[in-house]
Design a protein around this motif. Structure first.
Motif, PDB file in Angstrom:
ATOM      1  N   UNK A  47       0.833  -1.166   0.155  1.00  0.00           N
ATOM      2  CA  UNK A  47       0.057  -0.084   0.095  1.00  0.00           C
ATOM      3  C   UNK A  47       0.862   1.172   0.036  1.00  0.00           C
ATOM      4  N   UNK A  48       1.271   1.651  -1.193  1.00  0.00           N
ATOM      5  CA  UNK A  48       2.140   2.941  -1.414  1.00  0.00           C
ATOM      6  C   UNK A  48       1.448   4.170  -1.031  1.00  0.00           C
ATOM      7  N   UNK A  49       2.175   5.211  -0.627  1.00  0.00           N
ATOM      8  CA  UNK A  49       1.378   6.438  -0.507  1.00  0.00           C
ATOM      9  C   UNK A  49       1.390   7.024  -2.015  1.00  0.00           C
ATOM     10  N   UNK A  50       0.327   7.586  -2.228  1.00  0.00           N
ATOM     11  CA  UNK A  50      -0.123   8.319  -3.446  1.00  0.00           C
ATOM     12  C   UNK A  50       0.548   9.510  -3.768  1.00  0.00           C
ATOM     13  N   UNK A  51       0.349  10.319  -2.660  1.00  0.00           N
ATOM     14  CA  UNK A  51       0.818  11.690  -2.513  1.00  0.00           C
ATOM     15  C   UNK A  51       1.932  11.750  -1.078  1.00  0.00           C
ATOM     16  N   UNK A  52       2.483  12.928  -1.481  1.00  0.00           N
ATOM     17  CA  UNK A  52       3.867  13.222  -0.740  1.00  0.00           C
ATOM     18  C   UNK A  52       3.340  13.666   0.871  1.00  0.00           C
ATOM     19  N   UNK A  53       2.523  12.687   1.583  1.00  0.00           N
ATOM     20  CA  UNK A  53       2.133  12.901   2.842  1.00  0.00           C
ATOM     21  C   UNK A  53       3.521  12.681   3.718  1.00  0.00           C
ATOM     22  N   UNK A  54       4.119  13.704   4.518  1.00  0.00           N
ATOM     23  CA  UNK A  54       5.229  13.617   5.193  1.00  0.00           C
ATOM     24  C   UNK A  54       5.322  12.477   6.166  1.00  0.00           C
ATOM     25  N   UNK A  55       4.181  12.375   6.614  1.00  0.00           N
ATOM     26  CA  UNK A  55       4.034  11.177   7.907  1.00  0.00           C
ATOM     27  C   UNK A  55       4.215   9.872   7.332  1.00  0.00           C
ATOM     28  N   UNK A  56       3.678   9.769   6.070  1.00  0.00           N
ATOM     29  CA  UNK A  56       3.965   8.304   5.333  1.00  0.00           C
ATOM     30  C   UNK A  56       5.295   8.170   4.944  1.00  0.00           C
ATOM     31  N   UNK A  57       5.980   9.246   4.570  1.00  0.00           N
ATOM     32  CA  UNK A  57       7.422   9.163   4.031  1.00  0.00           C
ATOM     33  C   UNK A  57       8.243   8.543   5.259  1.00  0.00           C
ATOM     34  N   UNK A  58       7.897   8.841   6.601  1.00  0.00           N
ATOM     35  CA  UNK A  58       8.593   8.574   7.550  1.00  0.00           C
ATOM     36  C   UNK A  58       8.291   6.931   8.077  1.00  0.00           C
ATOM     37  N   UNK A  59       7.365   6.182   7.513  1.00  0.00           N
ATOM     38  CA  UNK A  59       7.104   5.062   7.871  1.00  0.00           C
ATOM     39  C   UNK A  59       8.312   4.098   7.228  1.00  0.00           C
ATOM     40  N   UNK A  60       8.642   3.062   8.000  1.00  0.00           N
ATOM     41  CA  UNK A  60       9.742   1.925   7.848  1.00  0.00           C
ATOM     42  C   UNK A  60       9.140   0.758   7.183  1.00  0.00           C
ATOM     43  N   UNK A  61       9.796   0.213   5.972  1.00  0.00           N
ATOM     44  CA  UNK A  61       9.466  -0.577   5.269  1.00  0.00           C
ATOM     45  C   UNK A  61      10.235  -1.928   5.698  1.00  0.00           C
ATOM     46  N   UNK A  62       9.552  -3.001   6.047  1.00  0.00           N
ATOM     47  CA  UNK A  62      10.342  -4.242   6.443  1.00  0.00           C
ATOM     48  C   UNK A  62      10.460  -5.262   5.401  1.00  0.00           C
ATOM     49  N   UNK A  63      11.588  -5.776   5.097  1.00  0.00           N
ATOM     50  CA  UNK A  63      11.844  -6.507   3.848  1.00  0.00           C
ATOM     51  C   UNK A  63      11.514  -7.949   4.600  1.00  0.00           C
ATOM     52  N   UNK A  64      11.085  -8.950   3.938  1.00  0.00           N
ATOM     53  CA  UNK A  64      10.925 -10.322   4.219  1.00  0.00           C
ATOM     54  C   UNK A  64      12.192 -11.097   3.958  1.00  0.00           C
ATOM     55  N   UNK A  65      12.504 -12.366   4.484  1.00  0.00           N
ATOM     56  CA  UNK A  65      13.405 -13.113   4.035  1.00  0.00           C
ATOM     57  C   UNK A  65      13.571 -13.265   2.613  1.00  0.00           C
ATOM     58  N   UNK A  66      14.985 -13.304   2.308  1.00  0.00           N
ATOM     59  CA  UNK A  66      15.648 -13.519   1.003  1.00  0.00           C
ATOM     60  C   UNK A  66      15.303 -14.960   0.722  1.00  0.00           C
TER      61      UNK A  66
END
Length: 927
Positions: free
Chosen positions: A139-158
């Motif tokens: 669920x990627x942000x569509x607009x440049x919401x400053x709060x959503x830009x601070x969210x951390x994305x966690x990568x799953x196992x390789x």
């Protein structure tokens, strides 16, 4: 920075209200390091007010204030200015040195919590769930919401090699119901195993995954290695695996205490990730490979690197793979091409590719609803777990938290906030499963007791890791970085290990932990004036006849005889001076239960015989002594380790033996006073010097023997590899980089190897004078018929620092130039005899006349080598040149001319840092 991403980093007013517990009535004084304005009131009465708008924060002291004992209402209001802002609040009182207000005396009543606080904590819990379940991957942000830009994305196992590593039957069971195998997993259920279509999809994705990176081979049935399994069982406890991989509590803890780190999670600040049936998932071999570098397969850092050796990983893997289930037999899968193709298609269409790397570049990320779209109706879709979509099996609390976060938690300024990120990191990486911070977390008493039973007696006093309470004020920023990402250890003997989560995951915490406590980076070592008298006083205080610090602390790598505390000679590298000073006065307040005694009481030291019992003078003297690091002379009473010890008394001890770096023809010399050297008769070079006790020769004799003798102290100088002398008429320094491998210069050959060339070095033996001091003689041949005769008599240097004087006589008849490679290291500095840096630019010059100049060469771990050449011929010069492989070479050059005859002395000292006072004391005390 703002204290939270929702808040802006601009001017404004912040207030705290609660209670402070005054244990003893009396006079107290508040202070603050600040930029801004602060007002502190207790029971409505102003006790401290200060303001500063200077460019940098300044320290402001308040007046004395009389406070009654008991719980007192406290209000703190901070007015933040534009730009830089800071508030670091202190207090002090009778028998209480200045400290930041500690957590244990501050609190609030549950009835006083505003409803807004609970709403925000619920949103915080939702945010944490959103990040940990990788929701932003889809669920990627569509607009440049400053709060959503601070969210951390966690990568799953390789998953690029999952086919070779994981049992296909386990993969199938995992896809059917991830929560059944791992209740704490963040992986959703994506398939409906209750109908035929769902089971077909599961089989297809299993088939596709089983082809990635190779084919799984079931573990062959073999005789159990019970000794290895038992070692692995012990490692599971001692290394720290059990702190995270234990069974989850049956009931959630019930408490009115709000866990700011736990973020309203039912488990609070700590979480469990039990391991079961690993033997049905992986072979011991593949698990061992994973454990030796988990970050390669799980870049999120949730499974950290534990610095396991290959043998330890093997033992641990054999133990963990003992657990199996008959429901998941180990098997090799032979999928059809049609299954593989369907599985690959499903891997993309189900969104697996959004979180997992496979190495297949043809897979494209699944496009789903944007973050803004799901915020419009957060109760739908993934939160509720609708059929056909990902099902995370969330409970009511989690659903409510996610819903509130999506509705309200993304409204705000979107500011950078390392304080907030730190709290999330402490939860995300389960730091409080081992450490305690502000009363939360820590290893349980039951688990600690189990671990103690397996620890060596001298290390079992307390196996728990240090408190994180106040760690930002305690540790230097550079040392925190070492611990977090470079496996730095203050207690290297401890079995429990500091996990390495990866620079990209926790690299910011070295500075952020300090900012959480209102302080800033501390990369500057506190300097005190260093004199031989002050250093000697510090050595006496730390020794047996002083405070007896050696009874509990290691010194320069030499262990004490009792329970072990951190090496004191690394203190400056690790802790801030202000913390060290307070630690000497109130250790129990800073770390309740510590064995550290109170040294300074009521403005006096318990040691009355040194420096008039003045705490400030004694603290500075110890700091000055400890600043010398491994170059310092050992304190009185420190005993060498047990073994076949060769002791040095009133005459030098000389032993021909096998030594590391000095080879099988080493001549070791131990001098009275704690300086030792080794000469390599193969390559004809003085190889190293070390401090402390001499040698433990038990490895040479025990069992089958043949192992090198063990140095009983830290090395303070090591020569470059290979013979250091060259005969050349060129004005360009010779390249001696291959000398350490060249048999022509005495490097021993391996078995079945034969050297038929001309030998260029010849050892002519050594002699002893009336005091037992050895003199070594050898010859070095040039390219032609020229020969350099060298006679060298090394002696220890007197004074407050470890050092050696190399007294050298040279004879060379051909008149060719002679080069002597004295040392190698980082870019050197040139000081005069008064300790002033001469600011030499090596880009414009590389030659220095030795008269009245010292060469200072920075080495590793804040150690510096100081070199002084005396009585050289007028034509001699220092020549400094960069190495091709990095670093610098420092030569003494005797230019071509008439027959060379020289009798000179090269003094070498090891010091902690290039301080002018140290340099002056060296030169004044040298021979």
């Amino acid at each position: 920075e703002a204290p939270h991403p929702k808040l802006h980093g601009q001017k404004g007013t912040y207030s705290w209200s609660g209670y402070v517990k005054i244990l003893q009535a009396g006079s107290y004084q508040f202070a603050a390091t600040l930029r801004g304005k602060v007002v502190v009131k207790i029971e409505g009465k102003e006790v401290f007010a200060a303001e500063s708008l200077a460019a940098e924060p300044v320290k402001k002291q308040g007046p004395a204030a009389n406070l009654a004992s008991g719980f007192q209402k406290i209000d703190v209001v901070f007015t933040r200015p534009e730009g830089l802002a800071r508030l670091e609040l202190f207090w002090k009182g009778k028998n209480l040195p200045e400290e930041t207000l500690p957590y244990q005396i501050l609190g609030h009543l549950p009835k006083d919590r505003p409803q807004q606080l609970m709403e925000h904590l619920t949103q915080e819990h939702g945010r944490f769930l959103f990040e940990e379940h990788s929701c932003a991957k889809c669920h990627k942000p569509e607009v440049a919401n400053p709060m959503s830009q601070r969210l951390v994305e966690r990568a799953g196992p390789n998953l690029s090699k999952v086919g070779a590593r994981v049992n296909p039957a386990w993969l199938k069971a995992w896809l059917e119901n991830p929560k059944k195998l791992r209740p704490a997993t963040k992986m959703p259920s994506l398939f409906d195993a209750s109908d035929a279509a769902g089971r077909e999809e599961i089989a297809a994705v299993t088939a596709y995954l089983s082809t990635l990176g190779g084919t799984f081979k079931p573990q062959p049935v073999a005789k159990k290695d019970n000794a290895s399994i038992n070692r692995g069982k012990n490692l599971f406890l001692m290394v720290g695996c059990a702190t995270c991989h234990r069974d989850a509590p049956k009931e959630a803890p019930k408490s009115e205490t709000i866990s700011f780190v736990g973020l309203l999670d039912a488990e609070g600040a700590k979480s469990a990730y039990p391991l079961n049936h690993l033997g049905s998932k992986m072979s011991a071999k593949s698990l061992s490979e994973f454990l030796q570098n988990p970050l390669a397969w799980n870049p999120s850092g949730r499974m950290p690197h534990m610095n396991l050796s290959s043998a330890e990983a093997d033992d641990l893997s054999r133990y963990l793979t003992e657990s199996t289930t008959k429901e998941i037999p180990q098997q090799e899968l032979k999928p059809t091409p049609e299954q593989i193709a369907l599985g690959k298609k499903l891997f993309q269409s189900k969104g697996c590719v959004n979180c997992h790397e496979t190495g297949d570049k043809s897979l494209l990320a699944l496009s789903t609803k944007s973050l803004e779209e799901i915020r419009k109706s957060p109760e739908q879709g993934c939160v509720e777990g609708k059929k056909g979509g990902p099902n995370y099996s969330w409970g009511p609390l989690e659903k409510s938290a996610l819903t509130q976060f999506l509705k309200e938690g993304l409204n705000g300024a979107g500011s950078l906030s390392q304080v907030h990120a730190t709290r999330l990191a402490l939860k995300r990486f389960n730091c409080l499963n081992c450490h305690q911070r502000d009363g939360e977390g820590g290893i349980s008493t039951e688990l600690a007791d189990e671990m103690k039973k397996l620890e060596k007696a001298e290390n079992a006093d307390d196996i728990r890791p240090p408190l994180l309470t106040g760690v930002g004020h305690k540790l230097r920023t550079s040392w925190l970085k070492q611990v977090l990402v470079n496996s730095g250890k203050a207690r290297p003997w401890m079995s429990l290990r500091m996990p390495q989560f990866g620079e990209s995951n926790v690299g910011f915490l070295d500075l952020a932990l300090a900012r959480c406590e209102g302080t800033d980076s501390d990369d500057t070592i506190r300097k005190v004036e260093i004199t031989p008298e002050k250093v000697e006083a510090g050595r006496k205080i730390i020794g047996k006849g002083g405070l007896g610090c050696i009874s509990c602390h290691d010194i320069a790598g030499i262990p004490n005889t009792g329970t072990r505390g951190p090496d004191l000679m690394s203190t400056q590298q690790r802790v801030r001076y202000e913390w060290y000073r307070a630690w000497m006065e109130v250790p129990q307040r800073m770390a309740p239960g510590t064995r550290m005694p109170q040294v300074f009481t009521d403005g006096k030291s318990t040691l009355a015989s040194v420096l008039d019992a003045d705490p400030e003078k004694q603290a500075e003297a110890m700091w000055a002594y400890m600043s010398l690091g491994t170059a310092a002379k050992l304190p009185d009473g420190l005993e060498p380790p047990k073994g076949l010890i060769v002791k040095v008394t009133d005459r030098p001890e000389i032993l021909r033996t096998f030594l590391p770096e000095a080879g099988n023809r080493a001549i070791a010399v131990g001098y009275p006073g704690g300086v030792n050297m080794a000469f390599d008769a193969n390559t004809c070079r003085l190889t190293m010097a070390w401090s402390g006790s001499f040698l433990d020769v038990s490895p040479v004799w025990n069992n089958r023997g043949g192992q090198p003798a063990k140095l009983l102290g830290p090395k303070f100088w090591t020569s470059p590899a290979g013979n250091p002398w060259a005969i050349s008429g060129s004005s360009t320094p010779p390249d001696l980089s291959n000398r350490g491998k060249d048999p022509a210069f005495g490097v021993p050959l391996g078995q079945l190897e034969y050297f038929s060339g001309r030998k260029r070095v010849h050892f002519d033996g050594y002699s002893l004078d009336e005091k037992g001091l050895p003199t070594f003689e050898y010859r070095v041949e040039g390219e032609t018929s020229s020969v350099l005769n060298v006679v060298e008599k090394p002696e220890p240097l007197s004074g407050g620092f470890y050092g050696i004087a190399r007294k050298i006589s040279l004879k060379e008849a051909s008149g060719e130039g002679t080069w002597f490679l004295t040392t190698e290291g980082n870019e050197p500095k040139v000081y005069n005899l008064t300790g002033e840096d001469q600011k030499i630019d090596w880009k414009t010059t590389n030659k220095i006349k030795p008269e009245d100049h010292l060469i200072l060469v920075p080495l590793e771990a804040e150690k510096t080598l100081v070199m002084q050449a005396k009585n050289l011929p007028d034509s001699a010069e220092w020549v400094v040149t960069p190495k091709k492989t990095g670093g610098w070479s420092i030569f003494l050059h005797f230019p071509a001319g008439k027959e060379l005859k020289a009798d000179f002395t090269l003094n070498l000292w090891s010091i902690g840092r290039p301080d002018p006072a140290i340099v002056r004391s060296l030169v004044g005390g040298s021979r």
